[in-house]
Design an enzyme around this catalytic site. Structure first.
Site, PDB file in Angstrom:
ATOM      1  N   GLY A  11       0.842  -1.212   0.000  1.00 52.24           N
ATOM      2  CA  GLY A  11       0.000   0.000   0.000  1.00 52.24           C
ATOM      3  C   GLY A  11       0.868   1.250   0.000  1.00 52.24           C
ATOM      4  O   GLY A  11       1.867   1.306   0.708  1.00 52.24           O
ATOM      5  N   VAL A  23      17.154   8.682  -0.828  1.00 51.95           N
ATOM      6  CA  VAL A  23      18.030   7.605  -1.325  1.00 51.95           C
ATOM      7  C   VAL A  23      18.702   8.064  -2.623  1.00 51.95           C
ATOM      8  O   VAL A  23      19.925   7.920  -2.795  1.00 51.95           O
ATOM      9  CB  VAL A  23      17.244   6.293  -1.571  1.00 51.95           C
ATOM     10  CG1 VAL A  23      18.193   5.183  -2.018  1.00 51.95           C
ATOM     11  CG2 VAL A  23      16.494   5.846  -0.326  1.00 51.95           C
ATOM     12  N   ARG A  72       0.725  -4.879  -5.451  1.00 53.55           N
ATOM     13  CA  ARG A  72       0.855  -6.089  -4.619  1.00 53.55           C
ATOM     14  C   ARG A  72       1.015  -7.249  -5.595  1.00 53.55           C
ATOM     15  O   ARG A  72       0.274  -7.346  -6.571  1.00 53.55           O
ATOM     16  CB  ARG A  72      -0.391  -6.288  -3.764  1.00 53.55           C
ATOM     17  CG  ARG A  72      -0.671  -5.115  -2.818  1.00 53.55           C
ATOM     18  CD  ARG A  72      -1.728  -5.491  -1.801  1.00 53.55           C
ATOM     19  NE  ARG A  72      -2.324  -4.341  -1.145  1.00 53.55           N
ATOM     20  CZ  ARG A  72      -1.800  -3.705  -0.108  1.00 53.55           C
ATOM     21  NH1 ARG A  72      -0.645  -4.102   0.390  1.00 53.55           N
ATOM     22  NH2 ARG A  72      -2.414  -2.678   0.450  1.00 53.55           N
ATOM     23  N   GLY A 102       5.703  -2.401   3.626  1.00 53.33           N
ATOM     24  CA  GLY A 102       5.278  -2.979   4.895  1.00 53.33           C
ATOM     25  C   GLY A 102       5.742  -4.425   5.025  1.00 53.33           C
ATOM     26  O   GLY A 102       6.620  -4.869   4.279  1.00 53.33           O
ATOM     27  N   ASP A 103       5.132  -5.170   5.941  1.00 50.35           N
ATOM     28  CA  ASP A 103       5.694  -6.500   6.226  1.00 50.35           C
ATOM     29  C   ASP A 103       5.557  -7.475   5.056  1.00 50.35           C
ATOM     30  O   ASP A 103       6.424  -8.328   4.856  1.00 50.35           O
ATOM     31  CB  ASP A 103       5.185  -7.075   7.546  1.00 50.35           C
ATOM     32  CG  ASP A 103       3.707  -7.358   7.548  1.00 50.35           C
ATOM     33  OD1 ASP A 103       3.014  -6.888   6.621  1.00 50.35           O
ATOM     34  OD2 ASP A 103       3.243  -8.043   8.473  1.00 50.35           O
ATOM     35  N   THR A 125       4.227   2.394   5.675  1.00 50.19           N
ATOM     36  CA  THR A 125       2.835   1.924   5.643  1.00 50.19           C
ATOM     37  C   THR A 125       2.033   2.763   6.630  1.00 50.19           C
ATOM     38  O   THR A 125       2.544   3.104   7.703  1.00 50.19           O
ATOM     39  CB  THR A 125       2.702   0.431   6.017  1.00 50.19           C
ATOM     40  OG1 THR A 125       1.330   0.163   6.352  1.00 50.19           O
ATOM     41  CG2 THR A 125       3.570   0.030   7.192  1.00 50.19           C
ATOM     42  N   ASP A 127      -0.240   1.732   8.387  1.00 51.72           N
ATOM     43  CA  ASP A 127      -0.799   0.883   9.446  1.00 51.72           C
ATOM     44  C   ASP A 127      -0.018   0.887  10.765  1.00 51.72           C
ATOM     45  O   ASP A 127      -0.559   0.491  11.793  1.00 51.72           O
ATOM     46  CB  ASP A 127      -0.886  -0.573   8.958  1.00 51.72           C
ATOM     47  CG  ASP A 127      -1.805  -0.720   7.761  1.00 51.72           C
ATOM     48  OD1 ASP A 127      -2.703   0.132   7.601  1.00 51.72           O
ATOM     49  OD2 ASP A 127      -1.625  -1.675   6.979  1.00 51.72           O
ATOM     50  N   ASP A 129       2.156  -1.178  11.608  1.00 50.95           N
ATOM     51  CA  ASP A 129       2.060  -2.565  12.074  1.00 50.95           C
ATOM     52  C   ASP A 129       3.378  -3.323  11.977  1.00 50.95           C
ATOM     53  O   ASP A 129       3.398  -4.530  11.792  1.00 50.95           O
ATOM     54  CB  ASP A 129       0.975  -3.307  11.274  1.00 50.95           C
ATOM     55  CG  ASP A 129       1.275  -3.335   9.782  1.00 50.95           C
ATOM     56  OD1 ASP A 129       2.174  -2.599   9.334  1.00 50.95           O
ATOM     57  OD2 ASP A 129       0.605  -4.089   9.060  1.00 50.95           O
ATOM     58  N   ARG A 162     -26.733  12.506  16.778  1.00 50.69           N
ATOM     59  CA  ARG A 162     -26.567  11.151  16.256  1.00 50.69           C
ATOM     60  C   ARG A 162     -25.363  10.442  16.885  1.00 50.69           C
ATOM     61  O   ARG A 162     -24.462  11.085  17.417  1.00 50.69           O
ATOM     62  CB  ARG A 162     -26.320  11.208  14.746  1.00 50.69           C
ATOM     63  CG  ARG A 162     -27.580  11.404  13.954  1.00 50.69           C
ATOM     64  CD  ARG A 162     -27.256  11.517  12.483  1.00 50.69           C
ATOM     65  NE  ARG A 162     -28.477  11.645  11.713  1.00 50.69           N
ATOM     66  CZ  ARG A 162     -28.526  12.089  10.466  1.00 50.69           C
ATOM     67  NH1 ARG A 162     -27.425  12.450   9.846  1.00 50.69           N
ATOM     68  NH2 ARG A 162     -29.673  12.169   9.828  1.00 50.69           N
ATOM     69  N   ARG A 171      -5.408  -2.598   8.571  1.00 50.26           N
ATOM     70  CA  ARG A 171      -5.286  -4.044   8.321  1.00 50.26           C
ATOM     71  C   ARG A 171      -5.584  -4.786   9.615  1.00 50.26           C
ATOM     72  O   ARG A 171      -6.700  -4.692  10.095  1.00 50.26           O
ATOM     73  CB  ARG A 171      -3.898  -4.375   7.773  1.00 50.26           C
ATOM     74  CG  ARG A 171      -3.818  -5.723   7.086  1.00 50.26           C
ATOM     75  CD  ARG A 171      -2.472  -5.932   6.440  1.00 50.26           C
ATOM     76  NE  ARG A 171      -2.293  -5.099   5.282  1.00 50.26           N
ATOM     77  CZ  ARG A 171      -2.668  -5.442   4.046  1.00 50.26           C
ATOM     78  NH1 ARG A 171      -3.191  -6.596   3.812  1.00 50.26           N
ATOM     79  NH2 ARG A 171      -2.482  -4.617   3.050  1.00 50.26           N
ATOM     80  N   LYS A 214     -25.349  15.031  22.788  1.00 54.19           N
ATOM     81  CA  LYS A 214     -25.700  15.448  21.425  1.00 54.19           C
ATOM     82  C   LYS A 214     -25.020  14.554  20.396  1.00 54.19           C
ATOM     83  O   LYS A 214     -25.345  14.565  19.218  1.00 54.19           O
ATOM     84  CB  LYS A 214     -25.234  16.899  21.171  1.00 54.19           C
ATOM     85  CG  LYS A 214     -25.939  17.940  21.993  1.00 54.19           C
ATOM     86  CD  LYS A 214     -27.381  18.112  21.603  1.00 54.19           C
ATOM     87  CE  LYS A 214     -27.562  18.773  20.241  1.00 54.19           C
ATOM     88  NZ  LYS A 214     -28.958  18.768  19.796  1.00 54.19           N
TER      89      LYS A 214
HETATM   90  O1  F6P Z   1      -1.606  -1.612   4.333  1.00 54.36           O
HETATM   91  C1  F6P Z   1      -2.205  -0.397   4.059  1.00 54.36           C
HETATM   92  C2  F6P Z   1      -3.690  -0.577   3.830  1.00 54.36           C
HETATM   93  O2  F6P Z   1      -4.235   0.692   3.538  1.00 54.36           O
HETATM   94  C3  F6P Z   1      -4.474  -1.244   4.965  1.00 54.36           C
HETATM   95  O3  F6P Z   1      -4.767  -0.348   5.999  1.00 54.36           O
HETATM   96  C4  F6P Z   1      -5.672  -1.738   4.219  1.00 54.36           C
HETATM   97  O4  F6P Z   1      -6.240  -2.857   4.892  1.00 54.36           O
HETATM   98  C5  F6P Z   1      -5.109  -2.164   2.895  1.00 54.36           C
HETATM   99  O5  F6P Z   1      -3.907  -1.421   2.724  1.00 54.36           O
HETATM  100  C6  F6P Z   1      -6.005  -1.911   1.709  1.00 54.36           C
HETATM  101  O6  F6P Z   1      -5.384  -2.429   0.603  1.00 54.36           O
HETATM  102  P1  F6P Z   1      -5.802  -2.107  -0.894  1.00 54.36           P
HETATM  103  O7  F6P Z   1      -5.483  -0.666  -1.183  1.00 54.36           O
HETATM  104  O8  F6P Z   1      -4.998  -3.048  -1.706  1.00 54.36           O
HETATM  105  O9  F6P Z   1      -7.280  -2.338  -0.977  1.00 54.36           O
END
Ligand code: F6P
Length: 318
Positions: A11, A23, A72, A102-103, A125, A127, A129, A162, A171, A214
């Protein structure tokens, strides 16, 4: 090292461009020729690799996403696919690669490292994570985008009295939800660490209704429950009008914050330094004004993070 390549993978995340810029410019200033790979591992396999110069990374610090594209590629787990990627690099005399991602991207990087390529990872990323106490490039911008959206939702929600249920990304990681909850004063947080109990939510919302509130705010991490369903069920059980909002991909598209630009720049340069020092199979991360490294193997292990008292504080002051 005479040449190196840079790839953004998984992502996209705000701040990836700052990283790329560091870089490329760092390499040129150290006599190393930089190449970029378009569209992540997919582009690497397809040979979309381009030698770049200083101007290529001009005017990109303030741009979200990644100017070299990302993708991906689940097939990257296959040996023949990776062999093709490596032969595309070798054909250009490149033996060093910086992976910003990311990972999932780091798992691919580990495989490339095991096949003899020199690889260094940078955690990019939204996330947050990654298995380190540091901070991933893009998290800060995404969090600020979320906070801005929730503040706006709160305005209209309060006007209508509301309950708003807002789903955020992450993720399988609750950091965006937890930090958004703290930043926006959520009444209820539902994330992978908290889980949820519908009866307790109903009880809490009824109490808040009784108190004359509220507005009620519930922040939910993605992939836990259907927020539309939750809104319907809360409204039915409590009589408090409820609406769900899924923030979705707008969370990823922000203009990088100063923090993400600075962190991206520092980590980009440090990754280059590692490769120049012939270190491979590592990831660089930033924590408390210091840059640390971890092996990519450690990074992809289960994330065991010490949240200190954050959940407790969130619950008490929410
Ligand atoms: O890893 C980043 C992320 O935005 C997550 O938070 C989310 O679950 C996922 O990618 C969404 O992936 P895609 O853009 O491939 O739908």
């Amino acid at each position: 090292m005479k040449r190196l390549a840079i790839i953004t993978s998984g992502g996209d995340a705000p701040g990836m461009n700052a990283c790329l810029r560091a870089v490329v410019r760092g390499a040129l200033n150290n006599g190393v020729e930089p190449f970029v790979v378009y569209d992540g591992y997919k582009g690497l396999v397809e040979g979309k690799i381009l030698q770049v110069h200083r101007r290529f990374v001009s005017e990109i610090l303030n741009r979200g996403g990644t100017i070299i594209g990302t993708a991906r590629l689940p097939e990257f787990t296959e040996l023949e696919v990776r062999e093709k990627a490596i032969s595309n690099l070798k054909a250009l005399g490149i033996n060093d690669l910086v992976v910003i991602g990311g990972d999932g991207s780091f798992r691919g990087a580990i495989d490339l490292d095991n096949m003899g390529l020199n690889v260094v990872g940078i955690c990019g990323t939204i996330d947050n994570d990654i298995n380190c106490s540091g901070y991933t490039i893009g998290f800060d911008t995404a969090l600020n985008t979320i906070v801005d959206c929730i503040d706006k939702i709160r305005v209209t929600s309060s006007s209508h009295t509301r309950c708003s249920i807002v789903e955020v990304m992450g993720r399988h990681c609750g950091d965006l939800a937890l930090y958004a909850s703290l930043a926006c004063g959520a009444d209820i947080l539902i994330d992978p660490n908290t889980g949820y109990d519908f009866d307790k939510i109903v009880e809490d919302v009824k109490r808040m209704k009784h108190e004359g509130r509220k507005h009620v705010l519930i922040v939910v991490s993605e992939r836990i429950l259907d927020v539309e369903e939750l809104a319907k069920n809360i409204e039915k059980a409590t009589g408090f009008e409820s609406r769900a909002t899924v923030l979705g991909h707008l969370q990823r598209g922000g203009i990088p914050s100063a923090m993400d630009r600075v962190t991206g720049s520092i980590l980009g340069y440090k990754a280059l330094e590692l490769l120049m020092n012939k270190e491979s199979g590592k990831m660089v991360y930033f924590l408390d004004n210091h840059v640390y490294t971890k092996t990519l193997e450690e990074v992809v292990e289960h994330r065991d993070i010490d949240y200190l008292d954050l959940y407790k504080i969130n619950e008490i002051i929410g």
